[in-house]
Design a protein around this motif. Structure first.
Motif, PDB file in Angstrom:
ATOM      1  N   LEU A 179       8.085   6.250  -1.246  1.00  0.00           N
ATOM      2  CA  LEU A 179       8.124   5.146  -0.286  1.00  0.00           C
ATOM      3  C   LEU A 179       7.240   5.434   0.918  1.00  0.00           C
ATOM      4  CD1 LEU A 179      11.906   4.118  -0.213  1.00  0.00           C
ATOM      5  CD2 LEU A 179      10.023   2.975  -1.404  1.00  0.00           C
ATOM      6  N   THR A 180       7.220   6.678   1.374  1.00  0.00           N
ATOM      7  CA  THR A 180       6.377   7.041   2.513  1.00  0.00           C
ATOM      8  C   THR A 180       4.908   6.775   2.204  1.00  0.00           C
ATOM      9  OG1 THR A 180       7.929   8.745   3.254  1.00  0.00           O
ATOM     10  CG2 THR A 180       5.668   8.927   4.032  1.00  0.00           C
ATOM     11  N   HIS A 181       4.473   7.198   1.044  1.00  0.00           N
ATOM     12  CA  HIS A 181       3.063   7.007   0.680  1.00  0.00           C
ATOM     13  C   HIS A 181       2.726   5.525   0.524  1.00  0.00           C
ATOM     14  CE1 HIS A 181       1.467  11.125  -0.005  1.00  0.00           C
ATOM     15  NE2 HIS A 181       2.762  11.417  -0.060  1.00  0.00           N
ATOM     16  N   VAL A 182       3.614   4.766  -0.092  1.00  0.00           N
ATOM     17  CA  VAL A 182       3.365   3.335  -0.284  1.00  0.00           C
ATOM     18  C   VAL A 182       3.312   2.613   1.060  1.00  0.00           C
ATOM     19  CG1 VAL A 182       4.376   1.177  -1.120  1.00  0.00           C
ATOM     20  CG2 VAL A 182       4.289   3.174  -2.614  1.00  0.00           C
ATOM     21  N   MET A 183       4.280   2.911   1.923  1.00  0.00           N
ATOM     22  CA  MET A 183       4.340   2.228   3.222  1.00  0.00           C
ATOM     23  C   MET A 183       3.174   2.640   4.111  1.00  0.00           C
ATOM     24  SD  MET A 183       6.835   0.100   3.278  1.00  0.00           S
ATOM     25  CE  MET A 183       7.473  -0.144   4.941  1.00  0.00           C
ATOM     26  N   HIS A 184       2.803   3.913   4.063  1.00  0.00           N
ATOM     27  CA  HIS A 184       1.665   4.386   4.852  1.00  0.00           C
ATOM     28  C   HIS A 184       0.393   3.679   4.398  1.00  0.00           C
ATOM     29  CE1 HIS A 184      -1.625   7.163   6.004  1.00  0.00           C
ATOM     30  NE2 HIS A 184      -0.885   7.353   7.091  1.00  0.00           N
ATOM     31  N   GLN A 185       0.186   3.607   3.089  1.00  0.00           N
ATOM     32  CA  GLN A 185      -1.015   2.956   2.568  1.00  0.00           C
ATOM     33  C   GLN A 185      -1.036   1.472   2.913  1.00  0.00           C
ATOM     34  OE1 GLN A 185      -3.692   4.385   1.254  1.00  0.00           O
ATOM     35  NE2 GLN A 185      -4.649   2.353   1.196  1.00  0.00           N
ATOM     36  N   THR A 186       0.132   0.843   2.886  1.00  0.00           N
ATOM     37  CA  THR A 186       0.212  -0.577   3.242  1.00  0.00           C
ATOM     38  C   THR A 186      -0.171  -0.779   4.699  1.00  0.00           C
ATOM     39  OG1 THR A 186       2.012  -0.853   1.624  1.00  0.00           O
ATOM     40  CG2 THR A 186       1.688  -2.631   3.217  1.00  0.00           C
ATOM     41  N   CYS A 187       0.327   0.091   5.564  1.00  0.00           N
ATOM     42  CA  CYS A 187      -0.027  -0.008   6.989  1.00  0.00           C
ATOM     43  C   CYS A 187      -1.511   0.268   7.214  1.00  0.00           C
ATOM     44  CB  CYS A 187       0.825   0.962   7.812  1.00  0.00           C
ATOM     45  SG  CYS A 187       2.531   0.429   8.051  1.00  0.00           S
ATOM     46  N   VAL A 188      -2.084   1.191   6.451  1.00  0.00           N
ATOM     47  CA  VAL A 188      -3.523   1.461   6.562  1.00  0.00           C
ATOM     48  C   VAL A 188      -4.313   0.203   6.207  1.00  0.00           C
ATOM     49  CG1 VAL A 188      -5.453   2.725   5.528  1.00  0.00           C
ATOM     50  CG2 VAL A 188      -3.375   3.951   6.185  1.00  0.00           C
ATOM     51  N   CYS A 189      -3.893  -0.481   5.158  1.00  0.00           N
ATOM     52  CA  CYS A 189      -4.584  -1.707   4.728  1.00  0.00           C
ATOM     53  C   CYS A 189      -4.480  -2.816   5.782  1.00  0.00           C
ATOM     54  CB  CYS A 189      -4.013  -2.196   3.400  1.00  0.00           C
ATOM     55  SG  CYS A 189      -4.373  -1.127   1.992  1.00  0.00           S
ATOM     56  N   LEU A 190      -3.423  -2.761   6.582  1.00  0.00           N
ATOM     57  CA  LEU A 190      -3.171  -3.821   7.562  1.00  0.00           C
ATOM     58  C   LEU A 190      -3.335  -3.337   8.997  1.00  0.00           C
ATOM     59  CD1 LEU A 190      -0.043  -5.235   5.719  1.00  0.00           C
ATOM     60  CD2 LEU A 190      -2.205  -6.448   6.011  1.00  0.00           C
ATOM     61  N   LYS A 191      -4.032  -2.212   9.178  1.00  0.00           N
ATOM     62  CA  LYS A 191      -4.102  -1.571  10.491  1.00  0.00           C
ATOM     63  C   LYS A 191      -4.726  -2.448  11.570  1.00  0.00           C
ATOM     64  CE  LYS A 191      -8.466   0.950   9.696  1.00  0.00           C
ATOM     65  NZ  LYS A 191      -8.804   0.270   8.433  1.00  0.00           N
ATOM     66  N   ASP A 192      -5.557  -3.400  11.186  1.00  0.00           N
ATOM     67  CA  ASP A 192      -6.207  -4.254  12.183  1.00  0.00           C
ATOM     68  C   ASP A 192      -5.216  -5.138  12.933  1.00  0.00           C
ATOM     69  OD1 ASP A 192      -8.640  -3.195  11.515  1.00  0.00           O
ATOM     70  OD2 ASP A 192      -9.250  -4.846  10.217  1.00  0.00           O
ATOM     71  N   TYR A 193      -4.012  -5.279  12.394  1.00  0.00           N
ATOM     72  CA  TYR A 193      -2.972  -6.058  13.072  1.00  0.00           C
ATOM     73  C   TYR A 193      -2.155  -5.204  14.037  1.00  0.00           C
ATOM     74  CZ  TYR A 193      -3.822  -9.696   9.555  1.00  0.00           C
ATOM     75  OH  TYR A 193      -4.395 -10.660   8.753  1.00  0.00           O
ATOM     76  N   LEU A 194      -2.414  -3.887  14.041  1.00  0.00           N
ATOM     77  CA  LEU A 194      -1.667  -2.969  14.892  1.00  0.00           C
ATOM     78  C   LEU A 194      -2.442  -2.674  16.173  1.00  0.00           C
ATOM     79  CD1 LEU A 194      -0.549  -0.359  12.194  1.00  0.00           C
ATOM     80  CD2 LEU A 194       0.969  -1.964  13.398  1.00  0.00           C
ATOM     81  N   PRO A 195      -1.732  -2.401  17.277  1.00  0.00           N
ATOM     82  CA  PRO A 195      -2.431  -1.979  18.501  1.00  0.00           C
ATOM     83  C   PRO A 195      -3.085  -0.619  18.286  1.00  0.00           C
ATOM     84  CG  PRO A 195      -0.047  -1.809  18.763  1.00  0.00           C
ATOM     85  CD  PRO A 195      -0.280  -2.515  17.469  1.00  0.00           C
ATOM     86  N   LEU A 196      -4.075  -0.316  19.115  1.00  0.00           N
ATOM     87  CA  LEU A 196      -4.870   0.895  18.945  1.00  0.00           C
ATOM     88  C   LEU A 196      -4.012   2.164  18.913  1.00  0.00           C
ATOM     89  CD1 LEU A 196      -7.612   2.245  18.708  1.00  0.00           C
ATOM     90  CD2 LEU A 196      -7.790   2.196  21.214  1.00  0.00           C
TER      91      LEU A 196
END
Length: 213
Positions: free
Chosen positions: A184-201
């Motif tokens: 789950l950690t790897h899946v969630m981390h990769q998902t956040c990487v794919c969507l990182k442009d929606y996150l603050p710096l």
């Protein structure tokens, strides 16, 4: 009509409860009862550890197929918020993966089984949030996704370090979930990487510096 009180009283008999929820979902699907009858059960459905809940997920997502876009978006937002606090994050994320997959453009090509829906999260969620009718909820969804990912990351780190001093929010994750922690950690981390442009710096930097257990 299946009443919430009845369901709560019968939680010990999961099979019986699951069948009742499935019946309700089927009634929603044929417009015999309103979708709100299912909406009231979100918290219960997404905080259940039995593997038999998968069949319930399938019925619920099928019932949502003809719902208005605003209703689907609300289910997505509510479900991802629940994933941040549930005792069974793998189950909540399976539901989300099934929901994402059923709504995104890749639906005809996906294998919607209980494991693939998790590994496909980086693809299905990224695809869904890139669609114009979903874009305006993207930031709030990714913000919740980040919260869920951090919780899972910290839980996995504590398991790998055999650390029992973690916060109450991590104690709330059922021990039956431990075998899924690294995946789950790897899946969630990769998902956040794919969507990182929606996150603050600041969160983007933290994401880039995370060392996965």
């Amino acid at each position: 009509m299946v009443l919430e009180a009845d369901l709560v009283q019968e939680e010990d008999d999961f099979i019986h409860v699951a069948k009742k929820i499935q019946v309700r979902a089927r009634l929603v699907k044929i417009d015999s009862i309103p979708l709100t009858q299912l909406g009231r059960l979100k918290a219960y459905i997404l905080n259940t550890g039995s593997h038999g809940i998968w069949d319930v997920f399938i019925e619920v997502v099928a019932a949502l197929q003809n719902a208005e876009g605003s209703v689907k978006r609300q289910w997505l937002v509510d479900s991802i918020e629940i994933s941040c606090i549930t005792n069974y994050p793998s189950m909540a994320l399976r539901f989300l993966g099934l929901l994402f997959g059923s709504c995104c453009k890749y639906m005809p090509f996906l294998i919607l089984d209980r494991f693939t829906v998790l590994s496909d999260l980086p693809v299905t969620l990224t695809s869904l949030l890139s669609e114009p009718k979903w874009e305006f909820v993207a930031e709030s969804v990714v913000s919740c996704l980040w919260t869920s990912m951090e919780r899972i990351y910290n839980w996995d780190t504590n398991i790998s370090q055999a650390d029992d001093s973690h916060s109450p929010s991590l104690h709330s994750i059922d021990k039956s979930e431990n075998a899924m922690a690294a995946f789950l950690t790897h899946v969630m981390h990769q998902t956040c990487v794919c969507l990182k442009d929606y996150l603050p710096l600041k969160k983007q930097l933290r994401l880039a510096n995370m060392i996965l257990p």
